[in-house]
Design an enzyme around this catalytic site. Structure first.
Site, PDB file in Angstrom:
ATOM      1  CE1 TYR A   1      -3.931  -2.139   0.534  1.00  0.00           C
ATOM      2  CE2 TYR A   1      -2.544  -3.278   2.121  1.00  0.00           C
ATOM      3  CZ  TYR A   1      -3.672  -3.221   1.339  1.00  0.00           C
ATOM      4  OH  TYR A   1      -4.552  -4.258   1.373  1.00  0.00           O
TER       5      TYR A   1
ATOM      6  CE  LYS B   1      -2.165 -10.794   9.169  1.00  0.00           C
ATOM      7  NZ  LYS B   1      -3.471 -10.415   8.663  1.00  0.00           N
TER       8      LYS B   1
ATOM      9  CG  ASP C   1     -10.330 -14.124   8.284  1.00  0.00           C
ATOM     10  OD1 ASP C   1      -9.332 -14.608   8.850  1.00  0.00           O
ATOM     11  OD2 ASP C   1     -10.250 -13.296   7.355  1.00  0.00           O
TER      12      ASP C   1
ATOM     13  CE1 TYR D   1      -7.074  -6.366   4.069  1.00  0.00           C
ATOM     14  CE2 TYR D   1      -6.257  -8.118   5.500  1.00  0.00           C
ATOM     15  CZ  TYR D   1      -6.152  -7.359   4.349  1.00  0.00           C
ATOM     16  OH  TYR D   1      -5.136  -7.598   3.469  1.00  0.00           O
TER      17      TYR D   1
END
Ligand SMILES: *Cc1c(COP(=O)(O)O)cnc(C)c1O
Length: 433
Positions: free
Chosen positions: A15, A272, A243, A142
């Site tokens: 980003y 993660k 999630d 997200y």
């Protein structure tokens, strides 16, 4: 040419336009410290985006990876199998709350969510209802940066504007407005209920992050909301995808975010911290019922297969990380970090420009009224000897579980002073990205 100049010429960062912001060369990481090229050491307040829960270069994980490296770094997973993958999948099914049957291993969180969505679609294909292809989610979520996952990210801050014509159109309910510690009322979930009814015949699944919405806004909501959502999915007979890529493996104070609510998913995504931050690995766990439908109906297979699926090095790292979660007092450590973060960040509440302060598990968040000016804030943190990387209006820390009380204080002191000195008296700065 120095490394930063070479980087700016050839490399893209997440980003970030190539020239946008200060960039720091890191040359080593050990424990909770990152070493910069100029010799400065920073206390890591990010765990490399939720991942390095045991700190860097954790010896047990390093040993497991080295041992596996000497045997077999990688081998294709089509038609072949190996012990590191099988043992890891068994372990994940044992650990996960709920009745999971099978695990699909992939190489990143986004892919794990893609696979979860594909599983849900194949489930309804198997049941002869191909028109059920839309997902219901909540705002502020997200789930990744690939196209299918972007389509369920928050429509405002999740890049929908740029790619509108290329994204599947899913259904968004209000963000769970009931904070983690607040009493839940049925009104908090009324929008979900309404949308479940309106879209009853076209929904394939409900997807959301349990209890903590991560990169969509670092928002903590009531476990009772999640519990009620589970009931609503049961009533509507729609699979629930949780999630847990950010929340999994202790970050929120429980092993999984869904443990706060005592519920389980039909499809669960992990990533993660799965390998303790050492390698890229993610997993999609699928319930017995869904596996049965997919197995019994054409094509009988889950139609996915990444090249580096079930990478043995990553599986070995994951097993070592799970071992550490069994043998180390992570629960007490996370509880201590939580109480320290909540006490020490409280002072930020009185600073000008601060909208909210919240903590849960080993996550501390200071929400500002305006976006931070990264060009000033990022170097200010580095000057104070910590690595904290805000985004938008959020200054937040989620340190490794092994962070000492002194180092947690270094993080919270830096958060306070950077907000006070850099952000508190900002004059004519342009809003950040
Ligand atoms: C980070 C994240 C993802 C995406 O994982 P990647 O490994 O970055 O692809 C998906 N869902 C949640 C909740 C995440 O925090």
């Amino acid at each position: 040419m120095d490394l930063l100049a070479r980087d700016r010429r050839r490399v893209w960062h997440p980003y970030a336009p190539p020239q946008a912001e200060p960039l720091f060369e890191v040359v080593a990481a050990r424990g909770v410290r990152l070493t910069l090229a100029d010799g400065r050491e920073l206390v890591d307040g990010m765990s490399s985006w939720w991942a390095a829960i045991h700190g860097y270069r954790q010896p047990e994980i390093e040993k497991a990876v080295a041992t596996q490296l000497a045997r077999m770094p990688h081998v294709m997973f089509g038609g072949l199998t190996h012990e590191p993958a099988v043992a890891l999948c068994e372990r994940l099914v044992d650990w996960a709350p709920g009745e999971f049957e099978r695990v699909f291993l992939s190489d990143s969180g986004s892919v794990a969510v893609e696979v979860a969505i594909k599983v849900a679609l194949q489930y309804w294909l198997g049941l002869g209802q191909p028109r059920r292809n839309r997902l219901l989610t909540v705002r502020g979520g997200y789930h990744g940066d690939t196209f299918a996952t972007m389509a369920v990210c928050d429509p405002v801050n999740g890049m929908h504007d740029f790619f509108a014509g290329s994204l599947a159109e899913h259904i968004f309910a209000e963000r769970p407005s009931c904070r983690f510690e607040e009493p839940f009322e049925e009104a908090h979930i009324a929008d979900v209920k309404r949308l479940l009814e309106v879209h009853a015949t076209e929904l394939a699944a409900v997807i959301l992050e349990p209890v903590v919405q991560g990169a969509g806004g670092m928002w903590f909501y009531s476990p009772a909301y999640l519990k009620r959502l589970r009931e609503l999915c049961n009533d509507a007979k729609i699979p629930l995808i949780l999630d847990e890529i950010a929340t999994g493996f202790g970050r929120t104070g429980e092993m999984f975010g869904s443990d706060h609510a005592g519920i389980s998913a039909d499809i669960m995504c992990l990533g993660k911290a799965l390998t303790g931050g050492t390698m890229s690995l993610a997993a999609t766990l699928v319930s017995k019922d869904i596996c049965a439908v997919i197995g019994k109906t054409s094509p009988g297979a889950l139609m996915h297969g990444p090249t580096f699926m079930a990478n043995p090095l990553a599986c070995a790292a994951a097993r070592a990380s799970l071992d550490l979660l069994e043998t180390t007092p992570w629960r007490a450590r996370v509880a201590n970090i939580q109480s320290q973060l909540s006490t020490e960040l409280e002072a930020c509440r009185d600073l000008p420009g601060v909208a909210d302060v919240r903590t849960l598990g080993a996550i501390g968040v200071v929400e500002l009224e305006q976006p931070v000016d990264m060009a000033r804030v990022q170097p200010a943190f580095v000057e104070r000897g910590v690595w904290i990387r805000p985004f938008g209006r959020l200054v937040y820390t989620m340190p490794p579980f092994v962070t000492s009380p002194e180092d947690v204080t270094a993080l919270t002191d830096a958060v306070y002073s950077v907000i006070a000195e850099v952000h508190g008296n900002r004059s004519n700065v342009s809003p950040g990205p």
